[in-house]
Design a protein around this motif. Sequence first.
Motif, PDB file in Angstrom:
ATOM      1  N   PHE A 131       0.831  -1.200   0.000  1.00 56.25           N
ATOM      2  CA  PHE A 131       0.000   0.000   0.000  1.00 56.25           C
ATOM      3  C   PHE A 131       0.868   1.252   0.000  1.00 56.25           C
ATOM      4  CE2 PHE A 131      -2.618   3.343   1.959  1.00 56.25           C
ATOM      5  CZ  PHE A 131      -3.657   3.343   1.050  1.00 56.25           C
ATOM      6  N   ASN A 132       1.960   1.248   0.756  1.00 54.73           N
ATOM      7  CA  ASN A 132       2.863   2.398   0.713  1.00 54.73           C
ATOM      8  C   ASN A 132       3.505   2.539  -0.663  1.00 54.73           C
ATOM      9  OD1 ASN A 132       2.579   3.554   3.285  1.00 54.73           O
ATOM     10  ND2 ASN A 132       3.840   1.951   4.189  1.00 54.73           N
ATOM     11  N   LEU A 133       3.738   1.422  -1.325  1.00 53.51           N
ATOM     12  CA  LEU A 133       4.216   1.511  -2.707  1.00 53.51           C
ATOM     13  C   LEU A 133       3.195   2.243  -3.572  1.00 53.51           C
ATOM     14  CD1 LEU A 133       5.783  -2.021  -3.302  1.00 53.51           C
ATOM     15  CD2 LEU A 133       6.978   0.159  -3.214  1.00 53.51           C
ATOM     16  N   TYR A 134       1.911   1.952  -3.351  1.00 48.30           N
ATOM     17  CA  TYR A 134       0.855   2.640  -4.107  1.00 48.30           C
ATOM     18  C   TYR A 134       0.837   4.144  -3.788  1.00 48.30           C
ATOM     19  CZ  TYR A 134      -3.803   4.503  -4.945  1.00 48.30           C
ATOM     20  OH  TYR A 134      -4.841   5.302  -5.326  1.00 48.30           O
ATOM     21  N   VAL A 135       0.936   4.481  -2.509  1.00 45.84           N
ATOM     22  CA  VAL A 135       0.893   5.899  -2.108  1.00 45.84           C
ATOM     23  C   VAL A 135       2.067   6.670  -2.702  1.00 45.84           C
ATOM     24  CG1 VAL A 135       1.032   7.484  -0.148  1.00 45.84           C
ATOM     25  CG2 VAL A 135      -0.387   5.431   0.012  1.00 45.84           C
ATOM     26  N   THR A 136       3.255   6.113  -2.580  1.00 45.16           N
ATOM     27  CA  THR A 136       4.431   6.805  -3.115  1.00 45.16           C
ATOM     28  C   THR A 136       4.390   6.876  -4.640  1.00 45.16           C
ATOM     29  OG1 THR A 136       5.654   4.708  -3.016  1.00 45.16           O
ATOM     30  CG2 THR A 136       5.916   6.221  -1.166  1.00 45.16           C
ATOM     31  N   LEU A 137       3.825   5.834  -5.254  1.00 43.30           N
ATOM     32  CA  LEU A 137       3.682   5.847  -6.711  1.00 43.30           C
ATOM     33  C   LEU A 137       2.765   6.990  -7.145  1.00 43.30           C
ATOM     34  CD1 LEU A 137       4.638   4.064  -9.118  1.00 43.30           C
ATOM     35  CD2 LEU A 137       2.496   2.816  -8.915  1.00 43.30           C
ATOM     36  N   GLU A 138       1.694   7.223  -6.385  1.00 41.12           N
ATOM     37  CA  GLU A 138       0.773   8.310  -6.716  1.00 41.12           C
ATOM     38  C   GLU A 138       1.402   9.681  -6.494  1.00 41.12           C
ATOM     39  OE1 GLU A 138      -2.542   7.949  -8.199  1.00 41.12           O
ATOM     40  OE2 GLU A 138      -1.025   6.421  -8.562  1.00 41.12           O
ATOM     41  N   LEU A 139       2.125   9.840  -5.376  1.00 41.58           N
ATOM     42  CA  LEU A 139       2.810  11.116  -5.133  1.00 41.58           C
ATOM     43  C   LEU A 139       3.806  11.404  -6.254  1.00 41.58           C
ATOM     44  CD1 LEU A 139       3.511  10.897  -1.288  1.00 41.58           C
ATOM     45  CD2 LEU A 139       1.875  12.395  -2.457  1.00 41.58           C
ATOM     46  N   MET A 140       4.541  10.381  -6.654  1.00 37.23           N
ATOM     47  CA  MET A 140       5.507  10.536  -7.740  1.00 37.23           C
ATOM     48  C   MET A 140       4.814  10.945  -9.035  1.00 37.23           C
ATOM     49  SD  MET A 140       7.700   7.547  -9.555  1.00 37.23           S
ATOM     50  CE  MET A 140       6.218   7.068 -10.454  1.00 37.23           C
ATOM     51  N   THR A 141       3.668  10.300  -9.333  1.00 36.37           N
ATOM     52  CA  THR A 141       2.953  10.594 -10.577  1.00 36.37           C
ATOM     53  C   THR A 141       2.433  12.021 -10.595  1.00 36.37           C
ATOM     54  OG1 THR A 141       2.308   8.270 -10.822  1.00 36.37           O
ATOM     55  CG2 THR A 141       0.995   9.905 -12.008  1.00 36.37           C
ATOM     56  N   LEU A 142       1.834  12.460  -9.496  1.00 36.18           N
ATOM     57  CA  LEU A 142       1.282  13.814  -9.457  1.00 36.18           C
ATOM     58  C   LEU A 142       2.379  14.862  -9.626  1.00 36.18           C
ATOM     59  CD1 LEU A 142      -1.342  13.394  -6.584  1.00 36.18           C
ATOM     60  CD2 LEU A 142      -1.759  13.537  -9.047  1.00 36.18           C
ATOM     61  N   ALA A 143       3.520  14.644  -8.979  1.00 40.41           N
ATOM     62  CA  ALA A 143       4.633  15.582  -9.137  1.00 40.41           C
ATOM     63  C   ALA A 143       5.149  15.563 -10.576  1.00 40.41           C
ATOM     64  CB  ALA A 143       5.750  15.227  -8.161  1.00 40.41           C
ATOM     65  N   ALA A 144       5.246  14.367 -11.161  1.00 42.11           N
ATOM     66  CA  ALA A 144       5.753  14.255 -12.533  1.00 42.11           C
ATOM     67  C   ALA A 144       4.811  14.926 -13.526  1.00 42.11           C
ATOM     68  CB  ALA A 144       5.946  12.780 -12.894  1.00 42.11           C
ATOM     69  N   VAL A 145       3.502  14.758 -13.341  1.00 45.33           N
ATOM     70  CA  VAL A 145       2.532  15.395 -14.233  1.00 45.33           C
ATOM     71  C   VAL A 145       2.629  16.920 -14.113  1.00 45.33           C
ATOM     72  CG1 VAL A 145       0.063  15.758 -14.625  1.00 45.33           C
ATOM     73  CG2 VAL A 145       0.954  13.440 -14.296  1.00 45.33           C
ATOM     74  N   ALA A 146       2.734  17.427 -12.889  1.00 45.49           N
ATOM     75  CA  ALA A 146       2.843  18.879 -12.690  1.00 45.49           C
ATOM     76  C   ALA A 146       4.102  19.422 -13.356  1.00 45.49           C
ATOM     77  CB  ALA A 146       2.854  19.195 -11.199  1.00 45.49           C
ATOM     78  N   LEU A 147       5.201  18.707 -13.253  1.00 43.95           N
ATOM     79  CA  LEU A 147       6.448  19.153 -13.900  1.00 43.95           C
ATOM     80  C   LEU A 147       6.327  19.100 -15.420  1.00 43.95           C
ATOM     81  CD1 LEU A 147       9.042  17.396 -11.567  1.00 43.95           C
ATOM     82  CD2 LEU A 147       8.733  19.860 -11.845  1.00 43.95           C
ATOM     83  N   THR A 148       5.632  18.089 -15.948  1.00 39.66           N
ATOM     84  CA  THR A 148       5.433  18.002 -17.399  1.00 39.66           C
ATOM     85  C   THR A 148       4.669  19.208 -17.919  1.00 39.66           C
ATOM     86  OG1 THR A 148       5.383  15.589 -17.243  1.00 39.66           O
ATOM     87  CG2 THR A 148       4.497  16.569 -19.245  1.00 39.66           C
ATOM     88  N   ALA A 149       3.689  19.664 -17.143  1.00 33.47           N
ATOM     89  CA  ALA A 149       2.865  20.802 -17.565  1.00 33.47           C
ATOM     90  C   ALA A 149       3.612  22.127 -17.458  1.00 33.47           C
ATOM     91  CB  ALA A 149       1.591  20.850 -16.729  1.00 33.47           C
ATOM     92  N   LEU A 150       4.812  22.152 -16.868  1.00 33.53           N
ATOM     93  CA  LEU A 150       5.563  23.403 -16.744  1.00 33.53           C
ATOM     94  C   LEU A 150       5.973  23.968 -18.098  1.00 33.53           C
ATOM     95  CD1 LEU A 150       8.039  23.093 -13.727  1.00 33.53           C
ATOM     96  CD2 LEU A 150       6.089  24.627 -14.002  1.00 33.53           C
ATOM     97  N   GLY A 151       5.887  23.160 -19.148  1.00 37.15           N
ATOM     98  CA  GLY A 151       6.257  23.650 -20.465  1.00 37.15           C
ATOM     99  C   GLY A 151       5.404  24.800 -20.934  1.00 37.15           C
ATOM    100  N   ASP A 152       4.200  24.940 -20.378  1.00 28.79           N
ATOM    101  CA  ASP A 152       3.284  26.049 -20.660  1.00 28.79           C
ATOM    102  C   ASP A 152       2.713  26.038 -22.077  1.00 28.79           C
ATOM    103  OD1 ASP A 152       3.258  27.175 -18.191  1.00 28.79           O
ATOM    104  OD2 ASP A 152       4.912  28.552 -18.577  1.00 28.79           O
TER     105      ASP A 152
END
Length: 488
Positions: A131-152
Amino acid sequence: MEASLNSNWIVLPVMVPLLGALLGFLLPGWTRFIGLVSVVVSATSVFVLGRQLLLAGPVAHAVGGWGAPLGIVLQVDGLSLLMLGITAVVFVAVSVHASEFFSLPQRRHFWPIWLMLLGALNALFVSGDIFNLYVTLELMTLAAVALTALGDEPEALAGAMRYLLASLLGSMVYLLGVALLYHQFGTLDISLLGERTANAPTLWLAGGLMFAGLMLKTALFPLHFWLPAAHASAPAPVSAILSALVIKASFYILLRLWFEIFAPLTSGVLVEIAGGLGALAILWGSVLALRQQRLKLLIAYSTVAQIGYLFVGFALAVASGSNVIWGAVLMLVLSHALAKSAMFLAAGNLLHFGGHDRIADLDCLAQRLPLSVAAFGVAGVSIMGLPPSGGFAAKWLLLQAAFEQGRWDLIGVLIIGGLLAAAYVFKVIGPAFTPGSESSQVSPLIALRLGWPALLLAIAAVGLGLFTLPVLELLAIGDPSNLVGREG
């Protein structure tokens, strides 16, 4: 894994980046300084943790003094340390590049999210329950998506949205498998699940769901549809981390679950499906990379192909039961992380300098941006699988295993994949050495902090091939693959 040392150092690679992210939000004028310091301190703590592992064996820490099954246990063995180590190396190099790459307004958003991504990745590699693997996987994904959108740009936002939707679907499927395992066996701890699971229908169903979700997040063919747009449209430092580490995190979970929970499914069809899709990924990704006209898209499709090697190696390793083949799979993970981050940083420099990444118009770049062109070429040595690179060592071991198992289909795929990789690497190198007009031969106005990190990462990818034996020895610490005593 039986941990022999209780160490508080295991917490630092997680907490330091998260505290740095918080400080970055509170002190926006200091984000770059806070970000660089946090990344370096986190990498230093990984080094200390590695020293403890070498001296005393596997390391563990029960958060709050509560162990499994009630509490959260963080743990590090050889496999975890290799992933923490490559994360530290790549993050330090890419952070130096990013410190010069982004404008002041972008830095205020970039560094806190960047540190959250680093904290989530490190937390994932030390997590000891599903379950912690799932939680950390989600935190990683949300941060990665936000960084991808930085291209504007519209392409970056579209790529980020597609990445988010695909990742959420993969997470939901994975979580269904977690629920099935908890309902059947009454625990989320990986070690306890390894002791309680047997070759039962529930294990098959849970394994199928979790593998499908992780394959989607790893972008294995034909589930790669989201990767090229996301990786090609993100800012270069983000593309580098997405390709080098983020997709490897879900592959790491797949390996960890296989080693400790799903090994009873060895004779199942899951392995053959994974190997077959990996072979198709090598051919499909390589051909698509060769057809691209833009450099970042070419590198993105190359990632699709290189992911295929991981799953071909997975199938060969399960069939052979050899620790050496698992070591080859890990060598592929490490060498690809170094080489592909170098390629994306080099591509970002070319884009930054020329204002475009059209391959046909990259003439005379060898004279104008020698560090970046050299980085791309040296990284290409590992991607092609030429000696003495890490890519060569890994692919040579896979080829040997395929010969021993009589897998002529995989032998053909590995050879053709290497030739296609050479073709798309030289498709870029060729125009870069083509003389341009005299007016284009001017001195580059590009900071050394943009050029050197890419070249050093590329050199590390090639030099890694000289350290195959130490990698195998590290992987054996804690015996995460449960193969001690088997013939290598």
